[in-house]
Scaffold this active site. Structure first.
Site, PDB file in Angstrom:
ATOM      1  N   LYS A   1       3.072   7.182   4.842  1.00  0.00           N
ATOM      2  CA  LYS A   1       2.275   5.959   4.763  1.00  0.00           C
ATOM      3  C   LYS A   1       1.889   5.435   6.146  1.00  0.00           C
ATOM      4  O   LYS A   1       1.518   4.266   6.292  1.00  0.00           O
ATOM      5  CB  LYS A   1       3.036   4.901   3.961  1.00  0.00           C
TER       6      LYS A   1
ATOM      7  N   ARG B   1       1.670 -10.946   6.052  1.00  0.00           N
ATOM      8  CA  ARG B   1       3.137 -11.050   6.115  1.00  0.00           C
ATOM      9  C   ARG B   1       3.725 -10.506   7.412  1.00  0.00           C
ATOM     10  O   ARG B   1       4.919 -10.653   7.670  1.00  0.00           O
ATOM     11  CB  ARG B   1       3.757 -10.322   4.920  1.00  0.00           C
TER      12      ARG B   1
ATOM     13  N   HIS C   1      -4.593 -14.436  10.085  1.00  0.00           N
ATOM     14  CA  HIS C   1      -3.886 -13.185   9.795  1.00  0.00           C
ATOM     15  C   HIS C   1      -4.624 -11.942  10.271  1.00  0.00           C
ATOM     16  O   HIS C   1      -4.132 -10.830  10.060  1.00  0.00           O
ATOM     17  CB  HIS C   1      -3.569 -13.033   8.302  1.00  0.00           C
TER      18      HIS C   1
ATOM     19  N   PRO D   1       0.830  -1.206   0.000  1.00  0.00           N
ATOM     20  CA  PRO D   1       0.000   0.000   0.000  1.00  0.00           C
ATOM     21  C   PRO D   1       0.867   1.260   0.000  1.00  0.00           C
ATOM     22  O   PRO D   1       1.769   1.396   0.825  1.00  0.00           O
ATOM     23  CB  PRO D   1      -0.791  -0.126   1.301  1.00  0.00           C
TER      24      PRO D   1
ATOM     25  N   ARG E   1      14.513  -1.621  -7.486  1.00  0.00           N
ATOM     26  CA  ARG E   1      13.080  -1.672  -7.746  1.00  0.00           C
ATOM     27  C   ARG E   1      12.842  -1.773  -9.247  1.00  0.00           C
ATOM     28  O   ARG E   1      13.497  -1.098 -10.041  1.00  0.00           O
ATOM     29  CB  ARG E   1      12.370  -0.418  -7.205  1.00  0.00           C
TER      30      ARG E   1
ATOM     31  N   LYS F   1      23.733  15.459  -7.464  1.00  0.00           N
ATOM     32  CA  LYS F   1      23.428  14.042  -7.246  1.00  0.00           C
ATOM     33  C   LYS F   1      23.511  13.271  -8.561  1.00  0.00           C
ATOM     34  O   LYS F   1      22.907  13.648  -9.566  1.00  0.00           O
ATOM     35  CB  LYS F   1      22.038  13.875  -6.628  1.00  0.00           C
TER      36      LYS F   1
END
Length: 270
Positions: A58, A110, A91, A2, A260, A151
């Protein structure tokens, strides 16, 4: 996992049912999450009225009269409202029971999520060093331009850095970079101010659109009302490697950046 729109969707779904309600008890069936649920959570929260449900990055902040429950959904967790006494399935680790007869149920297959208690949540170690919220005036293209100078890292992991801006996860970084026409592999320090102004606008637009549509359901995310999100129907590039670009027809390419997976159009993104 999420991301910000999914967490905001959850907040909007549960807040009307929690705010102003008094907690009757907290039932913890499994404490072993990413960090253990405090042994005294029931004692701390029971009897208190929930004042406000907020989101920071989050994290969900469930503010009681004294103290705050900090919750993170981890990789596959969700919070939803159920009737008190509804049998718990596997769960389903925590129920926060309310005097209204409803309970906030936390599910986390998880167990990578969190439920922590804090008297000063915004100064908690998990939140203290976070960057600005992307949908506020504190975040703009000038911030991206200034922080990126010098950067050499790729722009995609740069905008996913929570110290730069919070909540721009893999899905929405991929989509925003496509919308802004920026190659995700490009060095962050080599992008002009004008292109960062465009990118910031697209980050805001993509996130706002995802929130409006209830988030993105790619595997197992459901909102606080038990409903899936529908933004996946509008994805231009994420998860579409090897398929044709919806804009120009070029085959979309897969690449790994910052450990990723990412997808981009070699023609539309420069």
């Amino acid at each position: 996992m999420p991301e910000l729109p999914e967490v905001e969707t959850t907040r909007r779904g549960i807040a009307p049912h929690l705010e102003g309600q008094r907690v009757s008890r907290v039932v913890v069936r499994e404490r072993r999450l990413r960090w253990p649920i405090p042994e005294d959570l029931d004692v701390r929260l029971s009897g208190q009225r929930i004042v406000l449900v907020e989101r920071r990055a989050k994290y969900l902040l469930i503010n009681a009269e004294v103290g705050t429950l900090i919750s993170h959904l981890g990789m596959s967790g969700n919070l939803r409202l159920v009737e008190v006494g509804l049998p718990a399935a596997k769960h389903e680790h925590v129920d926060i029971e309310l005097e209204s007869g409803m309970a906030l149920r936390y599910t986390d297959p998880r167990r990578f999520g969190a439920m922590l208690w804090s008297q000063d949540p915004h100064n908690h170690e998990l939140l203290l060093r976070l960057g600005p919220e992307p949908l506020t005036e504190l975040f703009d293209g000038d911030r991206l331009f200034q922080l990126s100078r010098g950067k050499s890292m790729a722009v995609k992991p740069f905008i996913m850095d929570n110290a730069v801006v919070v909540g721009v996860g893999n899905i929405y970084a991929t989509e925003a970079l496509f919308a802004a026409g920026i190659d995700p592999r490009r060095a962050a320090g080599g992008i002009s101010r004008g292109r960062y102004l465009k990118l910031a606008i697209e980050i805001k637009r993509v996130l706002a659109a995802a929130i409006e549509r209830g988030g993105t359901t790619l595997r197992d995310f459901i909102g606080g009302d038990g409903q899936p999100g529908y933004f996946q129907q509008e994805l231009f590039v994420y998860g579409r490697g090897g398929e044709a670009c919806k804009v120009c027809g070029t085959e979309l390419r897969n690449v790994v950046l910052g450990q990723r997976a990412s997808v981009f159009c070699p023609r539309c993104q420069r």
